[in-house]
Design a protein around this motif. Sequence first.
Motif, mmCIF file in Angstrom:
data_model
loop_
_atom_site.group_PDB
_atom_site.id
_atom_site.type_symbol
_atom_site.label_atom_id
_atom_site.label_comp_id
_atom_site.label_asym_id
_atom_site.label_seq_id
_atom_site.Cartn_x
_atom_site.Cartn_y
_atom_site.Cartn_z
ATOM 1 N N TYR A 1 0.878 -1.172 0.000
ATOM 2 C CA TYR A 1 0.000 0.000 0.000
ATOM 3 C C TYR A 1 0.910 1.214 0.000
ATOM 4 C CZ TYR A 1 1.045 0.193 5.042
ATOM 5 O OH TYR A 1 1.680 0.246 6.261
ATOM 6 N N THR A 2 0.358 2.383 -0.209
ATOM 7 C CA THR A 2 1.185 3.588 -0.258
ATOM 8 C C THR A 2 0.644 4.627 0.714
ATOM 9 O OG1 THR A 2 -0.087 4.541 -2.116
ATOM 10 C CG2 THR A 2 1.825 3.182 -2.664
ATOM 11 N N THR A 3 1.510 5.542 1.116
ATOM 12 C CA THR A 3 1.154 6.647 2.004
ATOM 13 C C THR A 3 1.875 7.898 1.539
ATOM 14 O OG1 THR A 3 2.996 6.227 3.520
ATOM 15 C CG2 THR A 3 0.926 5.074 3.995
ATOM 16 N N PRO A 4 1.435 9.082 1.952
ATOM 17 C CA PRO A 4 2.190 10.298 1.636
ATOM 18 C C PRO A 4 3.531 10.282 2.381
ATOM 19 C CG PRO A 4 -0.064 10.810 2.340
ATOM 20 C CD PRO A 4 0.176 9.376 2.661
ATOM 21 N N PRO A 5 4.536 10.948 1.829
ATOM 22 C CA PRO A 5 5.849 10.962 2.484
ATOM 23 C C PRO A 5 5.808 11.531 3.904
ATOM 24 C CG PRO A 5 6.020 11.789 0.231
ATOM 25 C CD PRO A 5 4.552 11.646 0.529
ATOM 26 N N SER B 1 -12.796 -5.156 7.001
ATOM 27 C CA SER B 1 -12.027 -4.169 7.768
ATOM 28 C C SER B 1 -12.002 -2.864 6.970
ATOM 29 C CB SER B 1 -10.606 -4.622 8.122
ATOM 30 O OG SER B 1 -9.716 -4.450 7.039
ATOM 31 N N PRO B 2 -11.859 -1.712 7.662
ATOM 32 C CA PRO B 2 -12.092 -0.429 6.993
ATOM 33 C C PRO B 2 -11.347 -0.221 5.681
ATOM 34 C CG PRO B 2 -11.973 -0.090 9.339
ATOM 35 C CD PRO B 2 -11.627 -1.536 9.104
ATOM 36 N N ILE B 3 -10.035 -0.369 5.675
ATOM 37 C CA ILE B 3 -9.287 -0.039 4.465
ATOM 38 C C ILE B 3 -9.651 -0.985 3.334
ATOM 39 C CG2 ILE B 3 -6.974 0.210 3.477
ATOM 40 C CD1 ILE B 3 -6.012 0.903 6.352
ATOM 41 N N GLU B 4 -9.787 -2.279 3.625
ATOM 42 C CA GLU B 4 -10.118 -3.244 2.576
ATOM 43 C C GLU B 4 -11.526 -3.036 2.034
ATOM 44 O OE1 GLU B 4 -8.315 -4.983 0.845
ATOM 45 O OE2 GLU B 4 -6.792 -6.091 1.938
ATOM 46 N N ILE C 1 -7.375 5.143 -4.178
ATOM 47 C CA ILE C 1 -6.723 4.045 -4.905
ATOM 48 C C ILE C 1 -5.469 4.575 -5.588
ATOM 49 C CG2 ILE C 1 -6.958 2.425 -6.828
ATOM 50 C CD1 ILE C 1 -8.538 1.641 -4.328
ATOM 51 N N ASP C 2 -4.385 3.830 -5.444
ATOM 52 C CA ASP C 2 -3.142 4.145 -6.140
ATOM 53 C C ASP C 2 -3.065 3.247 -7.377
ATOM 54 O OD1 ASP C 2 -0.591 4.502 -7.097
ATOM 55 O OD2 ASP C 2 0.375 4.419 -5.124
ATOM 56 N N PRO C 3 -3.428 3.758 -8.548
ATOM 57 C CA PRO C 3 -3.480 2.904 -9.739
ATOM 58 C C PRO C 3 -2.115 2.445 -10.228
ATOM 59 C CG PRO C 3 -3.839 5.193 -10.345
ATOM 60 C CD PRO C 3 -3.794 5.145 -8.839
ATOM 61 N N VAL D 1 -3.915 -0.962 -5.246
ATOM 62 C CA VAL D 1 -3.815 -0.951 -3.790
ATOM 63 C C VAL D 1 -4.343 0.363 -3.217
ATOM 64 C CG1 VAL D 1 -1.787 -2.421 -3.982
ATOM 65 C CG2 VAL D 1 -1.489 0.059 -3.671
ATOM 66 N N PRO D 2 -4.605 0.395 -1.915
ATOM 67 C CA PRO D 2 -5.047 1.642 -1.295
ATOM 68 C C PRO D 2 -3.893 2.600 -1.043
ATOM 69 C CG PRO D 2 -4.982 -0.107 0.346
ATOM 70 C CD PRO D 2 -4.665 -0.743 -0.979
ATOM 71 N N HIS D 3 -4.203 3.881 -1.127
ATOM 72 C CA HIS D 3 -3.302 4.945 -0.689
ATOM 73 C C HIS D 3 -3.918 5.513 0.579
ATOM 74 C CE1 HIS D 3 -0.349 8.186 -0.990
ATOM 75 N NE2 HIS D 3 -1.330 9.033 -0.715
#
Length: 547
Positions: free
Chosen positions: A94-98, A274-277, A394-396, A406-408
């Motif tokens: 998954y990804t997140t902001p820096p 679960s929330p994110i999924e 969503i991070d395409p 995957v989710p961002h």
Amino acid sequence: MPTAQFDAMVIGSGASGSFAARELTAQGLKVVLLEAGPEIGPKDFDAQRKIRQSDINLWQRAKATLTGQGVQARAAYFDMRMRHLFVNDREHPYTTPPDAPFVWIRGRQAGGRTHTFGRALLRWTDDDFRMRSRAGTGEDWPVAYDEIVPYYEEVERSLGIYGRVDDVPTQPDSVYSHEALLTDAEQQFKADLEGRWPDRRVITWRYIGPEPTRILHPLREAMASGNLTIRYNTIAHKVLTDETTGRAIGAEVLDRLTGTCSTIAASAVVLCASPIESIRLMLNSASARHPNGLGNSSGLLGRYFMDQLPCIATGTYPKAKGAAPADTAPPDPFYGPSGGIFVPRFVGEGGKAASDFNFQGSIGRYPTGRSGDARLSFFGFGIMQPDADNRITIDPRTKDAWGIPVPHIRCKMGEADKATLTRQLDTLTEMVEGTGGELEFVGSPLGLVEKGRGAYPEADPISRFLFRRMFTKTMVMGAAIHEAGGARMGETPEASVLNRWNQSWDVPNLLVTDASAFPTSGVAGTTLTIMALTLRACRHLAAELRS
């Protein structure tokens, strides 16, 4: 529309999925339960496997990181015996902001995270359900405590809660099947704390005992009904809808082992992943009828995502010596003893909450150091304010091992959150030191503060050095593992994603009953409230389907 193979489809077999399956099958409906991971049972909980570990558990975490579980190894309770109950992060990126790291701790197997949570089950109150955000962006829940009480009671009776009557208005008592006890050290701490600060109360854990079958009681009931079909290793890729009516008609699924794609038809769909999924699945289920994601006509799907504000502290309590368990539950060799204390939100005027955090801990339950003084440890959980900019998208550009985007995750503390967390840390320090305890460290996403002998004073110097270096990567948002929000319930379709029955405003036969439905973060664990809301929502859905 294809002919439905099932009356209802439940996606996810954890805390909410177990109760969804139980309720819908008990109502006579034919239900298919989709679990993305494998079936597991007693054979997967080998208590005989011995693994060398220390308080810091550094080398186990390092080994897990090298083999693909770098995020999961940051869970406070992670050890190598349990690694199969956590996902592989290389397969599930998954990804997140820096500037906003987030640790997403999760498991994909029968039972989900019910195998790795602390087994503590606490009710919420109208301090949660009727609390508008001080930042002006929050919403009251569309339900109140009195409406949820009957469902709390039903869940508690089903699971058999350990606890005792404490009569604290900010933390309502449950229906108890078994008594929970405090250690001598915890009883002394309770007397000290309540004697000095009468508004601060110390209560026992409310928790469930070990489950030898490794299957929660509600799911066992559903399995025994004859109305449940379980599809393990089945990943829900997209919820399908009818382009004419817009209603859910089933799901497109992938076989986890072969990658084969197929469809399963159902008259209703309940998301319990679960929330994110669940949010990820709804966003990935965009169609011509639902171009911005399933159930997203308000544009709020994914927004107002939260965790609780985490902090941790360890030290000693010199007023007591040694260690003595006080767990009245049957022993579980795999997990070890449970139980401990809570300091719920402080009791203000009229029994209303006078603080925005609570504390969970133990004193005198674990082996002591050379001094022989009782060990103490606390986790703190604070309210995170709802913020529309904290969201799941969503991070395409990044896909998981099965080719699914995957989710961002953006979950960043605001200034109000930092102020709450600062008060939380100051209060925890004040309580421990004000009752004669001695802290070694206090830490949170705001940083690590060492006191006295410092963190883990009896560990080797290399481990202590690496602990300090890794702390800022571990104690970030997500560390509480109480994430919530993103598909909030509300009174109107313009201001929420779901109605008061956890139904999508746009797709009435789509329910979301995990913590993504929560409009606020609360301070107590989310699991009991998830279970109660699921029971309530699925009973309502069953009545609609029958009619």
